[in-house]
Each structure stands twice: as C-alpha cells, then as structure tokens.
Scaffold this motif. Structure first.
Motif, PDB file in Angstrom:
ATOM      1  N   LEU A 148       0.822  -1.207   0.000  1.00 50.32           N
ATOM      2  CA  LEU A 148       0.000   0.000   0.000  1.00 50.32           C
ATOM      3  C   LEU A 148       0.855   1.256   0.000  1.00 50.32           C
ATOM      4  O   LEU A 148       0.534   2.244  -0.669  1.00 50.32           O
ATOM      5  CB  LEU A 148      -0.938  -0.003   1.216  1.00 50.32           C
ATOM      6  N   ARG A 149       1.947   1.237   0.751  1.00 52.20           N
ATOM      7  CA  ARG A 149       2.827   2.402   0.815  1.00 52.20           C
ATOM      8  C   ARG A 149       3.495   2.680  -0.524  1.00 52.20           C
ATOM      9  O   ARG A 149       3.825   3.827  -0.829  1.00 52.20           O
ATOM     10  CB  ARG A 149       3.915   2.210   1.875  1.00 52.20           C
ATOM     11  N   CYS A 150       3.715   1.649  -1.307  1.00 49.36           N
ATOM     12  CA  CYS A 150       4.483   1.788  -2.547  1.00 49.36           C
ATOM     13  C   CYS A 150       3.619   1.951  -3.788  1.00 49.36           C
ATOM     14  O   CYS A 150       4.160   2.138  -4.889  1.00 49.36           O
ATOM     15  CB  CYS A 150       5.392   0.577  -2.715  1.00 49.36           C
ATOM     16  N   LEU A 151       2.321   1.881  -3.659  1.00 48.03           N
ATOM     17  CA  LEU A 151       1.460   1.960  -4.842  1.00 48.03           C
ATOM     18  C   LEU A 151       1.666   3.253  -5.616  1.00 48.03           C
ATOM     19  O   LEU A 151       1.604   3.268  -6.852  1.00 48.03           O
ATOM     20  CB  LEU A 151      -0.004   1.832  -4.431  1.00 48.03           C
ATOM     21  N   GLY A 152       1.908   4.345  -4.911  1.00 46.53           N
ATOM     22  CA  GLY A 152       2.044   5.646  -5.569  1.00 46.53           C
ATOM     23  C   GLY A 152       3.217   5.739  -6.521  1.00 46.53           C
ATOM     24  O   GLY A 152       3.249   6.633  -7.382  1.00 46.53           O
ATOM     25  N   ALA A 153       4.182   4.845  -6.406  1.00 42.39           N
ATOM     26  CA  ALA A 153       5.365   4.889  -7.281  1.00 42.39           C
ATOM     27  C   ALA A 153       5.133   4.195  -8.615  1.00 42.39           C
ATOM     28  O   ALA A 153       5.976   4.308  -9.517  1.00 42.39           O
ATOM     29  CB  ALA A 153       6.554   4.246  -6.572  1.00 42.39           C
ATOM     30  N   LEU A 154       3.998   3.503  -8.755  1.00 42.81           N
ATOM     31  CA  LEU A 154       3.771   2.665  -9.929  1.00 42.81           C
ATOM     32  C   LEU A 154       3.135   3.437 -11.085  1.00 42.81           C
ATOM     33  O   LEU A 154       2.687   4.581 -10.941  1.00 42.81           O
ATOM     34  CB  LEU A 154       2.881   1.488  -9.545  1.00 42.81           C
ATOM     35  N   HIS A 155       3.085   2.782 -12.231  1.00 44.44           N
ATOM     36  CA  HIS A 155       2.370   3.291 -13.401  1.00 44.44           C
ATOM     37  C   HIS A 155       0.889   3.438 -13.019  1.00 44.44           C
ATOM     38  O   HIS A 155       0.340   2.604 -12.300  1.00 44.44           O
ATOM     39  CB  HIS A 155       2.535   2.294 -14.551  1.00 44.44           C
ATOM     40  N   PRO A 156       0.201   4.499 -13.482  1.00 42.20           N
ATOM     41  CA  PRO A 156      -1.202   4.713 -13.091  1.00 42.20           C
ATOM     42  C   PRO A 156      -2.103   3.507 -13.322  1.00 42.20           C
ATOM     43  O   PRO A 156      -2.957   3.193 -12.474  1.00 42.20           O
ATOM     44  CB  PRO A 156      -1.627   5.906 -13.950  1.00 42.20           C
ATOM     45  N   HIS A 157      -1.951   2.800 -14.437  1.00 37.72           N
ATOM     46  CA  HIS A 157      -2.801   1.644 -14.711  1.00 37.72           C
ATOM     47  C   HIS A 157      -2.447   0.463 -13.810  1.00 37.72           C
ATOM     48  O   HIS A 157      -3.320  -0.342 -13.463  1.00 37.72           O
ATOM     49  CB  HIS A 157      -2.698   1.246 -16.187  1.00 37.72           C
ATOM     50  N   GLU A 158      -1.196   0.364 -13.416  1.00 37.53           N
ATOM     51  CA  GLU A 158      -0.819  -0.671 -12.456  1.00 37.53           C
ATOM     52  C   GLU A 158      -1.466  -0.389 -11.108  1.00 37.53           C
ATOM     53  O   GLU A 158      -1.962  -1.309 -10.445  1.00 37.53           O
ATOM     54  CB  GLU A 158       0.707  -0.732 -12.322  1.00 37.53           C
ATOM     55  N   ARG A 159      -1.439   0.866 -10.684  1.00 38.06           N
ATOM     56  CA  ARG A 159      -2.085   1.238  -9.413  1.00 38.06           C
ATOM     57  C   ARG A 159      -3.568   0.902  -9.462  1.00 38.06           C
ATOM     58  O   ARG A 159      -4.130   0.361  -8.507  1.00 38.06           O
ATOM     59  CB  ARG A 159      -1.900   2.730  -9.143  1.00 38.06           C
ATOM     60  N   GLN A 160      -4.195   1.217 -10.578  1.00 41.36           N
ATOM     61  CA  GLN A 160      -5.629   0.946 -10.713  1.00 41.36           C
ATOM     62  C   GLN A 160      -5.926  -0.542 -10.578  1.00 41.36           C
ATOM     63  O   GLN A 160      -6.875  -0.943  -9.893  1.00 41.36           O
ATOM     64  CB  GLN A 160      -6.127   1.471 -12.053  1.00 41.36           C
ATOM     65  N   GLN A 161      -5.120  -1.384 -11.217  1.00 44.30           N
ATOM     66  CA  GLN A 161      -5.340  -2.821 -11.142  1.00 44.30           C
ATOM     67  C   GLN A 161      -5.141  -3.345  -9.722  1.00 44.30           C
ATOM     68  O   GLN A 161      -5.910  -4.180  -9.241  1.00 44.30           O
ATOM     69  CB  GLN A 161      -4.407  -3.539 -12.114  1.00 44.30           C
TER      70      GLN A 161
END
Length: 266
Positions: A148-161
């Motif tokens: 959860l802490r690291c989601l913000g570093a990902l590609h937007p579509h990866e975060r969405q998935q």
C-alpha cells in the motif's frame, strides 16, 4: 561435511544449449552446506566483487552475494571455455551518473558468450542466461502494508489494477509486479534509474496500455517459501524459462520484507 545434494562444480559446468526464446535460470540456496566450496573458492572472484562482498554487514547477505557471483563465473566459464578466475567481469556504467555501479558485465566478450543477469535476496541466488538480452529478479514476499505504501510509485494503470485487490492478493500482486519490473529494467540495462512508473508491466487486459515492445516478461514459480521471481527476455514472442539445479529445503517462517527488500543488489 558437504551436503551431497548441493550444486557442485562438475554439474554446474554442464552448459545447456541456448535457444532463441528460452531463459535458463539457475537457482541456488546460499545457506546450503558446501555450496561455496562446490562452486569454487572465493579466490575466483575479482577485485571489485571481493570489495562489494566485504561491504555487506550481514554474513548471510555476504554469503548470498558470493554464491551468486561464483555461480555466474562457473556458468560463464562453461559457455566461454575461460577459467572462472580469468573472466574479466566488471560493472556497467550507471545510466544516470555514469559511475561504475551498474549491472555486472563481461568485458572482452567472446562471440559465443551468453547474455546474463543475476539477482539475490535473503539466502536465495538466481542466475539467468539466454541467447538475447535477459533480466532476472528475485525478492522476498512483501506485506500488504508495504504494498500500500508503494502503490504511488507505480504506473497509473498498475495502481488501478492493484487497488482492486486487498489482503494477501494485494501483497502477492504487488510482489509479482515488482519482480517483473526489476527483471525488465535489468534486461534493458537501466535498473531502477529509469523509474518504476515509466513502463506498464501489469496485467494485459483490453483496457490496459501495452507492455514494452520487443520484450517478454513473466513471473517464474519457485518452490521456495517466501520468494518471488521473474525473467525478462528481448523477444517478440512469449519466452520460456527453464529452471536448473533446483535446491529445495524446508523453510522456517520468515518475516516478509518491505517493497524494496535488502540483499537484492547484483
């Protein structure tokens, strides 16, 4: 007494043929009795490798690093015919600062030398070899709160998935995505200097953007509790990963690592 099941020099020097679209993945447990002796003495390491090994504070991390690099030298020796201690291994320049702390490279490369990549994490070392540029990553499993802490570093579509998951499925999904990303970034030679949000490596759904063109990336199931792995190969078609010298043992429960675990430097 050396464990008779541990990888040994004669076995690892048997080089399987490298075919297009296939990654050969060698998996070694650094904590097995006799594994270092079986791969050859630490004197086979170069000056840079010896210095990097000595920099590890944890004896376990140091042992894992040594096993990974001895295995790499043994395998490259099998393909090139050059003795392990005579291989001219160095570090590629960092794409950002040009410092000599990029991935391991073989200088004065023979025409028949394979492409390679290696990774190690918490007692497990992996070496990947292929006929075209390749990347591999292994990490210890992550906790949900770390994901959860690291989601913000990902590609937007990866975060969405990933935000559609929760609990164990979120932690697993994030861990599998992270090793795919690191394997790909190692394959193209940039490492994390490129940034983990630059490329989409999530699930290939109709609504998702395409994955990097010209590369095949997938997770590799390992029968090692608490570890996740992935391989990346420059290929226009899906590739196959063949595991060699599997070293299984009974694992004690371990505390999952944060999203960027220690002990994964190459």
């Amino acid at each position: 007494m050396r464990d008779p099941r541990a990888p040994h020099g004669d076995a690892i020097r048997t080089a399987p043929p490298l075919m297009p679209g296939v990654v050969h993945l060698w998996v070694l447990h650094a904590e097995w009795p006799g594994v270092v002796e079986g791969l050859g003495c630490e004197g086979a390491l170069g000056t840079e490798e010896t210095a990097r090994a000595a920099a590890y504070r944890s004896p376990r991390d140091r042992q894992t690093y040594v096993v990974a690099h001895l295995a790499l030298r043994s395998l490259l020796s099998a393909y090139t015919g050059i003795a392990p201690d005579r291989l001219d291994l160095g570090r590629a320049p960092c794409p950002r600062c040009r410092g000599r702390h990029g991935p391991p490279v073989l200088r004065s490369v023979p025409a028949h030398a394979p492409y390679f990549s290696l990774s190690h994490s918490h007692g497990l070392a992996v070496v990947a070899l292929a006929a075209s540029p390749v990347g591999v990553d292994v990490q210890r499993a992550v906790r949900e709160e770390s994901a959860l802490r690291c989601l913000g570093a990902l590609h937007p579509h990866e975060r969405q998935q990933l935000t559609e998951l929760n609990g164990h499925q979120l932690a697993l999904g994030f861990g599998e995505l992270w090793v795919r990303k690191e394997a790909y970034l190692k394959g193209i030679g940039t490492g994390l200097c490129r940034g983990v949000a630059a490329d989409f490596l999530g699930a290939p759904t109709p609504a998702a953007p395409p994955r990097p063109e010209g590369w095949s990336v997938h997770n590799v199931p390992l029968p090692h509790a608490g570890h996740l792995a992935a391989t990346a190969l420059r290929s226009t078609a899906p590739h196959r990963t063949v595991i060699h010298r599997e070293a299984t043992r009974t694992h004690r429960p371990t505390r999952p690592a944060p999203c960027t675990p220690e002990g994964t430097r190459t």
